[in-house]
Write a protein that holds these residues in place. Structure first.
Motif, PDB file in Angstrom:
ATOM      1  N   MET A   1       0.849  -1.197   0.000  1.00 55.60           N
ATOM      2  CA  MET A   1       0.000   0.000   0.000  1.00 55.60           C
ATOM      3  C   MET A   1       0.880   1.241   0.000  1.00 55.60           C
ATOM      4  O   MET A   1       0.728   2.146  -0.802  1.00 55.60           O
ATOM      5  N   ASN A   2       1.852   1.271   0.928  1.00 53.61           N
ATOM      6  CA  ASN A   2       2.764   2.407   1.003  1.00 53.61           C
ATOM      7  C   ASN A   2       3.587   2.542  -0.264  1.00 53.61           C
ATOM      8  O   ASN A   2       3.865   3.652  -0.716  1.00 53.61           O
ATOM      9  N   ASP A   3       3.966   1.390  -0.820  1.00 53.71           N
ATOM     10  CA  ASP A   3       4.738   1.389  -2.059  1.00 53.71           C
ATOM     11  C   ASP A   3       3.927   2.028  -3.178  1.00 53.71           C
ATOM     12  O   ASP A   3       4.427   2.823  -3.960  1.00 53.71           O
ATOM     13  N   LYS A   4       2.645   1.674  -3.200  1.00 49.40           N
ATOM     14  CA  LYS A   4       1.748   2.187  -4.241  1.00 49.40           C
ATOM     15  C   LYS A   4       1.637   3.705  -4.126  1.00 49.40           C
ATOM     16  O   LYS A   4       1.749   4.435  -5.092  1.00 49.40           O
ATOM     17  N   VAL A   5       1.408   4.154  -2.891  1.00 43.61           N
ATOM     18  CA  VAL A   5       1.287   5.599  -2.641  1.00 43.61           C
ATOM     19  C   VAL A   5       2.573   6.292  -3.045  1.00 43.61           C
ATOM     20  O   VAL A   5       2.563   7.304  -3.747  1.00 43.61           O
ATOM     21  N   ALA A   6       3.699   5.711  -2.638  1.00 41.39           N
ATOM     22  CA  ALA A   6       5.010   6.300  -2.974  1.00 41.39           C
ATOM     23  C   ALA A   6       5.175   6.372  -4.489  1.00 41.39           C
ATOM     24  O   ALA A   6       5.660   7.366  -5.029  1.00 41.39           O
ATOM     25  N   GLN A   7       4.716   5.327  -5.171  1.00 45.23           N
ATOM     26  CA  GLN A   7       4.835   5.287  -6.637  1.00 45.23           C
ATOM     27  C   GLN A   7       3.999   6.399  -7.256  1.00 45.23           C
ATOM     28  O   GLN A   7       4.447   7.103  -8.157  1.00 45.23           O
ATOM     29  N   THR A   8       2.769   6.573  -6.746  1.00 47.43           N
ATOM     30  CA  THR A   8       1.884   7.616  -7.257  1.00 47.43           C
ATOM     31  C   THR A   8       2.503   8.984  -7.034  1.00 47.43           C
ATOM     32  O   THR A   8       2.540   9.820  -7.932  1.00 47.43           O
ATOM     33  N   VAL A   9       3.004   9.187  -5.835  1.00 41.36           N
ATOM     34  CA  VAL A   9       3.636  10.474  -5.506  1.00 41.36           C
ATOM     35  C   VAL A   9       4.805  10.724  -6.453  1.00 41.36           C
ATOM     36  O   VAL A   9       4.966  11.809  -7.010  1.00 41.36           O
ATOM     37  N   LYS A  10       5.576   9.673  -6.704  1.00 42.61           N
ATOM     38  CA  LYS A  10       6.750   9.791  -7.576  1.00 42.61           C
ATOM     39  C   LYS A  10       6.308  10.143  -8.990  1.00 42.61           C
ATOM     40  O   LYS A  10       6.814  11.081  -9.593  1.00 42.61           O
ATOM     41  N   THR A  11       5.324   9.401  -9.491  1.00 41.56           N
ATOM     42  CA  THR A  11       4.829   9.634 -10.850  1.00 41.56           C
ATOM     43  C   THR A  11       4.319  11.061 -10.980  1.00 41.56           C
ATOM     44  O   THR A  11       4.655  11.776 -11.919  1.00 41.56           O
ATOM     45  N   LYS A  12       3.532  11.486 -10.003  1.00 39.82           N
ATOM     46  CA  LYS A  12       2.965  12.840 -10.049  1.00 39.82           C
ATOM     47  C   LYS A  12       4.073  13.890 -10.005  1.00 39.82           C
ATOM     48  O   LYS A  12       4.053  14.848 -10.779  1.00 39.82           O
ATOM     49  N   GLY A  13       5.001  13.662  -9.095  1.00 36.85           N
ATOM     50  CA  GLY A  13       6.108  14.624  -8.933  1.00 36.85           C
ATOM     51  C   GLY A  13       6.898  14.761 -10.225  1.00 36.85           C
ATOM     52  O   GLY A  13       7.172  15.876 -10.688  1.00 36.85           O
ATOM     53  N   ILE A  14       7.209  13.623 -10.836  1.00 38.77           N
ATOM     54  CA  ILE A  14       8.016  13.642 -12.063  1.00 38.77           C
ATOM     55  C   ILE A  14       7.197  14.261 -13.188  1.00 38.77           C
ATOM     56  O   ILE A  14       7.679  15.105 -13.938  1.00 38.77           O
ATOM     57  N   THR A  15       5.929  13.866 -13.286  1.00 38.91           N
ATOM     58  CA  THR A  15       5.069  14.384 -14.353  1.00 38.91           C
ATOM     59  C   THR A  15       4.950  15.905 -14.254  1.00 38.91           C
ATOM     60  O   THR A  15       5.083  16.618 -15.245  1.00 38.91           O
ATOM     61  N   ARG A  16       4.721  16.392 -13.037  1.00 32.49           N
ATOM     62  CA  ARG A  16       4.551  17.831 -12.840  1.00 32.49           C
ATOM     63  C   ARG A  16       5.823  18.568 -13.279  1.00 32.49           C
ATOM     64  O   ARG A  16       5.764  19.528 -14.048  1.00 32.49           O
ATOM     65  N   ARG A  17       6.977  18.077 -12.816  1.00 31.99           N
ATOM     66  CA  ARG A  17       8.231  18.718 -13.188  1.00 31.99           C
ATOM     67  C   ARG A  17       8.473  18.619 -14.685  1.00 31.99           C
ATOM     68  O   ARG A  17       8.920  19.566 -15.313  1.00 31.99           O
ATOM     69  N   PHE A  18       8.149  17.447 -15.233  1.00 32.06           N
ATOM     70  CA  PHE A  18       8.338  17.257 -16.669  1.00 32.06           C
ATOM     71  C   PHE A  18       7.509  18.273 -17.434  1.00 32.06           C
ATOM     72  O   PHE A  18       8.005  18.921 -18.362  1.00 32.06           O
ATOM     73  N   LEU A  19       6.247  18.443 -17.034  1.00 32.76           N
ATOM     74  CA  LEU A  19       5.354  19.359 -17.752  1.00 32.76           C
ATOM     75  C   LEU A  19       5.878  20.792 -17.695  1.00 32.76           C
ATOM     76  O   LEU A  19       5.879  21.500 -18.694  1.00 32.76           O
ATOM     77  N   ILE A  20       6.349  21.173 -16.516  1.00 31.61           N
ATOM     78  CA  ILE A  20       6.857  22.549 -16.367  1.00 31.61           C
ATOM     79  C   ILE A  20       8.086  22.742 -17.261  1.00 31.61           C
ATOM     80  O   ILE A  20       8.140  23.652 -18.090  1.00 31.61           O
ATOM     81  N   ILE A  21       9.039  21.842 -17.122  1.00 32.83           N
ATOM     82  CA  ILE A  21      10.295  21.979 -17.875  1.00 32.83           C
ATOM     83  C   ILE A  21      10.011  21.879 -19.365  1.00 32.83           C
ATOM     84  O   ILE A  21      10.494  22.682 -20.164  1.00 32.83           O
TER      85      ILE A  21
END
Lengths: 630, 132
Positions: free
Chosen positions: A1-21
Motif C-alpha cells: 500500500m505504502n509502495d503504491k502511494v510512494a509510486q503515485t507520488v513519484k509519478t505525479k512529482g516527475i510528471t509535474r516537473r516534466f510538464l513545467i520543464i
C-alpha cells in the motif's frame, strides 16, 4: 500500500516537473522555430521579390532591345532611302531597287510582316510582304492608297524624325482578324527630301510575336505569372492565352477588372512592387519608343522621350503561392524539429527525473535530519524518563530485596528459633538450678554457663538483625566473598532440622569485592537454600570459588532434583516457584538476579533433572579494586 | 511416683544437661542419646529395658527427630514420646501428633512444666504396660 502511494507520488512529482520543464523548453523551441521561420520567410520573401522584380526588368529590357532594333531598322531604312528619288513619279527603277532592298532586308530580319513606303497622299509606292520567309514585292498595280488609315495619318502627323508606334494589336486582313492571330505593331517615320520637305512615310509592320516571345524568354523564370499589358490593362501576353487581346475581341478582360486596386497602383508608378490581399505584384513600365530613341546615337540629335506610349510588364504571385511557404517550411524542417522535439522531451524527462530525485534526496536528508533531531529529543526525553524509571526501579528492587529477605527470615524462623531456644532453654535450666540449689559453688558454675549461652544468643541475634536490617547508603566496602559464603552456609544449616545434607566448600583466594555484604549474603543464602531445598533426601552441596584474573566465579552445585528444561528461562522471573507455598514466594532467584545485575555480574544455571543443578555466579572485578586478597 | 527410666535424645549437650538438671529432683534415671540412631541402638539394648518416656529433639544429625519418632512409635508404641524442640512450628507439631507423640513442647520450658509432662507420660506409660 505504502509502495503504491510512494509510486503515485513519484509519478505525479516527475510528471509535474516534466510538464513545467517541457512547457518552457517547448516555448523556447517554438520561439526559435518562429524566428527560424521568420528568417527563412523573410529571406525567401526578399529573394522572391528580388526575383520577381529582376525578371520583370529582364522582360522589359528584352522588349526595349527589340524595340531599339526595330526603330534602328526603321531609321536606317528611312534615312538611307528618303533621298534616293523614290518619290519621283517616273522613277520606277528607284522604287524597284528599294523593293529589292526591302525584300533582302525582310528576309534577313525575319520580323517584319510588311515593309512599306507611302507617299504624301498615302499611296503605297513600295511594299514587301514577308510571306512566311519568302518575301515578295507587291506589283505596282496592287499597291493601295492607305491615306485613311490611322498609321498613315498618325505618322504623317509626327514631327521631325520621331517614330510613330501603333498600338500593339492583331493583324486584320480584309476587315477580319487574321487567324492564326498575328500580333502586330506598326512603326512609322517621316521621310524627307534634300530640302527637308516631308515626302512620304516608311512603315514597318512588326511581327509582335517576336517581342512577346523575347519577353517570355526573358521572364522564363517566372513564366507562369509574368504578363505584359498595354496601358489600358489588356493582356498582350498572359500564361492564360484566352485572356490575351481582349480589346480585339470586345472582351473587357483587363487586370483593372480583376484587380482594380493593384492596377491603380501599377498604373500610378513606373516601377514597383507591392503586396495586397490579391498577392504580390511586381511591375515595371516599358517605353518602346523612348528607350529606343535614347540609344540611337546616330548623330541626328536627341529626341524627346515619348512616355505616353507604354506597356506594363507585370508579375503576379497570388497569395496562396507564397503562403504555402509555411507548409513548405514545416515540411522541410520537420525532421529537424521532430528530432529537437523528441530530444527536448527526453531531456525534460531526464531533467525532471534528476530534479525530482534531487529534491527527494534533499527532502529525505531534511526529513532524516528532522527525524534525527526528533529522535535525539525523544532519546533525551526517554533517557530522562529511564533515569527516573531506573531510580524508581532501583527503589522497587531494593524494596523487593528487603521483602524477600524478610520472607527468608520468616521461613528460617524455626531454624533460628531452634538456634536461640536451645541456649535459652539451657539458661532457663541453669537459672532454675541456681534458684533451687543451695550450693554456692554449683551456682557459680551454672552462672558461668548462663553467661556463655547468653553470649551465644547475642551473637545469633546480632547476626540476624544485621542481616535483616535494610541497607543504607550507597557506599560499598571491599568484602571477602568467601566469608560471606561461609556465613550463608551456616545460616542455611541452622534452618535445617538435620544434617542429612553434606556441605562442602572449596574456596580459592579471592580479591576484595566492592559491595554491600548483606546483598551478596542474600545472593548466596538464597542460592544455597534453593540448592538444599531441591535435595529431597540425602545429598550434598558443593561450593567453589576462584578468581580468573578478571572476575570472581562461584559455583554452587547440588545433587538435587534439578530444574525442568521448560522452567530454565523462568527461574529468574518474579513469583516463579515450583516449591510448596510455605517454602517461599518465588522471589528468591529474581532478587538474586537483580542484585547480581546491580554489580554487573552474571548468573547462569546448568541443570539436569534428577542429577542436580549447578549455579554459576560471576562478579567482574574492576581494575581499580584488584588489590589482591583482603 | 516410683523411679522411672527416661531416654533423652538430643545432639546438644547443653540441652541434655538442662533436662538432667530439671528432672534431677524427680529421681528418675536419665539415659542419653546424641541422635536418633544412637537412641534406636540404645532401645535395642537390655539396659534400656524399662524406658518409660522418651524426650526427643527434632533437629539432629544422622536420624532426625521425625524419623526417630517414627521408629519409636513403630517398635515401642507403649513408650510415650515428648518432642522437645526449639521450633515453635505448628505444622511440625501436627506432623508429630499424627505420628502419635505424647506431647510437643517448645524450648525453653520451665522445670515444673517439664516434670509435670514427664510424670503424666510416665503414668500413661505405666498404664500402657499394664494393658500390654
Amino acid at each position: 500500500m505504502n509502495d503504491k502511494v510512494a509510486q503515485t507520488v513519484k509519478t505525479k512529482g516527475i510528471t509535474r516537473r516534466f510538464l513545467i520543464i517541457f512547457s518552457v523548453a517547448f516555448c523556447l523551441l517554438l520561439a526559435s522555430a518562429s524566428t527560424h521561420y521568420f528568417i527563412v520567410e523573410r529571406s525567401e520573401r526578399i529573394e522572391r521579390e528580388t526575383r520577381e522584380l529582376l525578371n520583370i526588368r529582364l522582360g522589359k529590357a528584352a522588349i526595349e532591345r527589340d524595340m531599339q532594333d526595330v526603330i534602328s531598322d526603321l531609321t536606317f531604312l528611312a534615312r538611307h532611302n528618303e533621298t534616293s528619288g523614290i518619290f519621283l513619279p517616273d522613277n520606277l527603277d528607284a522604287r524597284q531597287a528599294l523593293a529589292q532592298q526591302f525584300r533582302v532586308f525582310s528576309e534577313q530580319k525575319g520580323r517584319y510582316h510588311q515593309i512599306r513606303v507611302l507617299d504624301e497622299t498615302g499611296q503605297e509606292i513600295v511594299r514587301v510582304n514577308y510571306n512566311n520567309g519568302e518575301p515578295i514585292a507587291t506589283s505596282e498595280t496592287l499597291l493601295q492608297n492607305k491615306s485613311d488609315r490611322y498609321y498613315f495619318t498618325e505618322t504623317w502627323a509626327t514631327e521631325g524624325r520621331n517614330t510613330y508606334i501603333s498600338p500593339f494589336d492583331l493583324n486584320i486582313e480584309h476587315g477580319e482578324i487574321e487567324i492564326p492571330e498575328v500580333p502586330m505593331v506598326r512603326f512609322g517615320t517621316l521621310m524627307f527630301d534634300e530640302n527637308g520637305n516631308k515626302r512620304g512615310v516608311l512603315l514597318l509592320n512588326y511581327l509582335g510575336s517576336t517581342v512577346i516571345e523575347d519577353f517570355r524568354e526573358a521572364t522564363a523564370n517566372i513564366a507562369d505569372h509574368a504578363m505584359l499589358l498595354n496601358s489600358d490593362g489588356y493582356w498582350l501576353s498572359n500564361v492564360e492565352k484566352d485572356r490575351e487581346w481582349g480589346f480585339m475581341f470586345g472582351r473587357n478582360d483587363t487586370l483593372a477588372e480583376h484587380f482594380p486596386d493593384a492596377w491603380q497602383r501599377i498604373n500610378a508608378r513606373d516601377t514597383g512592387q507591392f503586396s495586397n490581399r490579391d498577392g504580390l505584384f511586381s511591375f515595371t513600365t516599358v517605353y518602346p519608343i523612348s528607350s529606343s530613341q535614347g540609344n540611337l546615337g546616330d548623330g541626328l540629335g536627341s529626341l524627346p522621350a515619348d512616355t505616353s506610349y507604354y506597356w506594363k510588364a507585370v508579375s503576379h504571385l497570388p497569395p496562396q503561392s507564397f503562403s504555402a511557404s509555411l507548409g513548405e517550411f514545416l515540411r522541410r524542417n520537420m525532421p529537424l524539429y521532430s528530432t529537437m522535439f523528441i530530444f527536448l522531451a527526453a531531456s525534460s524527462f531526464i531533467v525532471a527525473l534528476t530534479r525530482f530525485h534531487h529534491r527527494q534526496a534533499v527532502s529525505e536528508v531534511e526529513t532524516e535530519r528532522s527525524f534525527r533531531e526528533l529522535l535525539e529529543r525523544r532519546v533525551d526525553e526517554r533517557t530522562d524518563e529511564l533515569k527516573t524509571a531506573q531510580v524508581e526501579k532501583d527503589l522497587v528492587v531494593q524494596h523487593l530485596i528487603q521483602a524477600e529477605k524478610m520472607t527468608a527470615i520468616g521461613t528460617m524462623a524455626s531454624g533460628i528459633g531452634h538456634e536461640i531456644n536451645n541456649p535459652l532453654y539451657a539458661i532457663l535450666g541453669l537459672a532454675e538450678a541456681i534458684r533451687d540449689d543451695d550450693s554456692r559453688e554449683q551456682a557459680r558454675g551454672h552462672a558461668g554457663k548462663i553467661l556463655s549461652y547468653t553470649k551465644d544468643i547475642a551473637a545469633i541475634v546480632r547476626n540476624l538483625t544485621g542481616y535483616a536490617r535494610p541497607f543504607s547508603g550507597t557506599e560499598h566496602k571491599p568484602i571477602d566473598i568467601n566469608e560471606v559464603i561461609h556465613k550463608a552456609v551456616s545460616m542455611v544449616k541452622r534452618s535445617l532440622y538435620d544434617d542429612r545434607i553434606e556441605f562442602r566448600t572449596d574456596l580459592g583466594g579471592l580479591p576484595g569485592f566492592s559491595a554491600h555484604s548483606e546483598e551478596i549474603h542474600q545472593v548466596f543464602f538464597n542460592i544455597i537454600r534453593n540448592g538444599v531445598q531441591s535435595i529431597e533426601d540425602d545429598g550434598s552441596l558443593m561450593i567453589t570459588s576462584r578468581y580468573d584474573g578478571e572476575k570472581i566465579v562461584i559455583n554452587v552445585k547440588d545433587d538435587g532434583k534439578g530444574i525442568a528444561p521448560e522452567d530454565h528461562s523462568k527461574v529468574f522471573d518474579p513469583f516463579f516457584t515450583t516449591k510448596d507455598p510455605d517454602q517461599g514466594e518465588g522471589m528468591g532467584l529474581y532478587v538474586v538476579h537483580q542484585i547480581i545485575q546491580k554489580y554487573k555480574g552474571s548468573i547462569s544455571l546448568e541443570s539436569v533433572v534428577g542429577k542436580g543443578t549447578t549455579c554459576v555466579i560471576e562478579f567482574p572485578i574492576l581494575p581499580s579494586v584488584k588489590k589482591g586478597n583482603p | 511416683m516410683m523411679k522411672q527410666k527416661i531416654l533423652v535424645v538430643d545432639d546438644e549437650e547443653s540441652v541434655r544437661e538442662t533436662i538432667r538438671l530439671q528432672l534431677k529432683s524427680t529421681g528418675h534415671e536419665i539415659i542419653e542419646a546424641e541422635d536418633g540412631k544412637q537412641a534406636i541402638l540404645l532401645l535395642g539394648q537390655s539396659n534400656s529395658h524399662g524406658v518409660s518416656v522418651i524426650i526427643c529433639d527434632v533437629r539432629m544429625p544422622n536420624i532426625n527427630g521425625i524419623e526417630a519418632v517414627s521408629f519409636f512409635r513403630r517398635d515401642h508404641p507403649s513408650i510415650p514420646v515428648i518432642v522437645l524442640t526449639g521450633y515453635p512450628d505448628i505444622k511440625l507439631a501436627a506432623e508429630f501428633v499424627e505420628k502419635g507423640i505424647f506431647d510437643y513442647v517448645v524450648k525453653p520450658v520451665e522445670k515444673e512444666r517439664l516434670i509435670a509432662k514427664v510424670e503424666k507420660a510416665a503414668i500413661q506409660s505405666a498404664v500402657m504396660n499394664i494393658v500390654d
